[in-house]
Design a protein around this motif. Structure first.
Motif, mmCIF file in Angstrom:
data_model
loop_
_atom_site.group_PDB
_atom_site.id
_atom_site.type_symbol
_atom_site.label_atom_id
_atom_site.label_comp_id
_atom_site.label_asym_id
_atom_site.label_seq_id
_atom_site.Cartn_x
_atom_site.Cartn_y
_atom_site.Cartn_z
ATOM 1 N N HIS A 92 0.869 -1.190 0.000
ATOM 2 C CA HIS A 92 0.000 0.000 0.000
ATOM 3 C C HIS A 92 0.892 1.222 0.000
ATOM 4 C CE1 HIS A 92 0.738 0.652 4.345
ATOM 5 N NE2 HIS A 92 0.571 -0.646 4.488
ATOM 6 N N HIS A 93 0.365 2.316 -0.529
ATOM 7 C CA HIS A 93 1.138 3.557 -0.507
ATOM 8 C C HIS A 93 1.249 4.055 0.923
ATOM 9 C CE1 HIS A 93 1.940 4.362 -4.709
ATOM 10 N NE2 HIS A 93 0.748 3.855 -4.990
ATOM 11 N N ASP A 137 -1.897 5.417 2.726
ATOM 12 C CA ASP A 137 -2.120 6.677 2.018
ATOM 13 C C ASP A 137 -2.913 6.465 0.729
ATOM 14 O OD1 ASP A 137 -1.435 9.306 2.812
ATOM 15 O OD2 ASP A 137 -0.219 9.520 0.994
ATOM 16 N N CYS A 138 -3.884 7.353 0.536
ATOM 17 C CA CYS A 138 -4.679 7.366 -0.704
ATOM 18 C C CYS A 138 -5.388 6.036 -0.958
ATOM 19 C CB CYS A 138 -3.834 7.738 -1.905
ATOM 20 S SG CYS A 138 -3.060 9.350 -1.718
ATOM 21 N N GLN A 153 -8.309 5.300 -0.767
ATOM 22 C CA GLN A 153 -9.611 5.462 -1.420
ATOM 23 C C GLN A 153 -9.475 5.855 -2.895
ATOM 24 O OE1 GLN A 153 -12.327 4.591 0.319
ATOM 25 N NE2 GLN A 153 -10.906 4.163 2.001
ATOM 26 N N ALA A 154 -8.225 5.966 -3.370
ATOM 27 C CA ALA A 154 -8.018 6.381 -4.772
ATOM 28 C C ALA A 154 -8.615 5.351 -5.728
ATOM 29 C CB ALA A 154 -6.528 6.535 -5.043
ATOM 30 N N LYS A 155 -9.005 5.827 -6.892
ATOM 31 C CA LYS A 155 -9.563 4.929 -7.915
ATOM 32 C C LYS A 155 -8.515 3.894 -8.339
ATOM 33 C CE LYS A 155 -12.454 8.433 -10.085
ATOM 34 N NZ LYS A 155 -12.415 9.414 -11.179
ATOM 35 N N LEU A 207 -5.733 4.843 -10.564
ATOM 36 C CA LEU A 207 -4.707 5.707 -9.976
ATOM 37 C C LEU A 207 -3.911 4.978 -8.893
ATOM 38 C CD1 LEU A 207 -6.861 8.946 -9.520
ATOM 39 C CD2 LEU A 207 -5.184 8.483 -11.320
ATOM 40 N N TYR A 208 -4.301 3.735 -8.623
ATOM 41 C CA TYR A 208 -3.657 3.000 -7.533
ATOM 42 C C TYR A 208 -3.156 1.646 -8.061
ATOM 43 C CZ TYR A 208 -2.829 2.222 -2.522
ATOM 44 O OH TYR A 208 -2.236 2.016 -1.294
#
Ligand SMILES: [Mn+2]
Length: 227
Positions: A139-140, A147-148, A150-152, A155-156
């Motif tokens: 994970h970022h 981090d992030c 919930q990003a689409k 984008l992840y």
């Protein structure tokens, strides 16, 4: 240390011994620490910049891995190294997970634990190896420990890695005490190895490399601490 050298803990520490290590996000942090068992510690300091670390190491309580513990540990380490090998610009984020799962599925097949071949297990309809490794490999990492999150997806998971990105590599294997589908010797072993990784122009840097991550390295470290 988190509060003297940094701002605070980055998240609730996970300290889990034996079978507790097979339960994800074990933050009760109770239970006994027993001779012959493994202790999993997942902890991170939030820096004064408010960016956080997220690191996991798994230790044999008595300082020496048993044969089966070392075998499982080495499979997790091999999976981590496979993910490190693809952690470079241009590769997709999900490839970190794919590389780690490829290794774990094959080791589980070799040990006779998989009810199907590694090849079948690695298909979308398969996933039998996920019984023992049910979470993502990476994970970022940033201001938030996830981090992030919930990003689409584009984008992840499906995004390309870029220099400057920081993320975790954290393969694991969890064999629950009550898992009757595996030989007894594996039961109650929970191992995760988690490093924090910076993507660079031509590869990556392991930001948590100062902590030992091999069987020998951890045993030597513990022997030194015991003096
Ligand atoms: Mn993590």
């Amino acid at each position: 240390m988190a509060r003297t050298d940094g701002n605070d803990l980055g998240y609730d520490t996970i300290a889990a011994c034996g079978n507790n290590a097979t339960i994800l996000h074990w933050i009760r942090n109770n239970g006994t620490v027993d001779d012959g068992k493994l202790l999993l510690l997942d902890a991170g300091v939030e820096d004064d910049t408010l960016y956080t670390a997220d690191v996991t190491r798994t230790f044999p309580v008595n300082g020496k891995f048993t044969e089966v513990q070392a075998k499982v540990y080495n499979a997790v380490l091999e999976a981590a190294d496979a993910a490190f090998a693809v952690a470079k610009p241009g590769r997709k984020f999900h490839e970190l997970h794919d590389a780690a799962m490829e290794v774990l599925a094959h080791r589980l097949e070799e040990w006779g634990l998989l009810p199907v071949s590694a090849e079948v297990s690695l298909t979308i309809e398969g996933g039998q190896h996920r019984r023992w490794m049910p979470h993502g490999t990476s994970h970022h990492l940033g201001l938030d420990v996830h981090d992030c999150a919930q990003a689409k997806a584009e984008l992840y998971m499906w995004a390309e890695l870029e220099p400057g990105m920081v993320f975790t590599i954290e393969p694991a294997l969890y064999f629950k005490e009550e898992d009757m589908s595996i030989p007894e010797e594996y039961r109650g072993i929970g191992i995760r190895l988690e490093d924090d990784v910076l993507c660079t122009e031509d590869g990556n840097v392991n930001l948590s490399a100062a902590l030992p991550r091999t069987v020998e390295g951890i045993e030597e470290w513990m022997a030194k601490l015991a003096k």
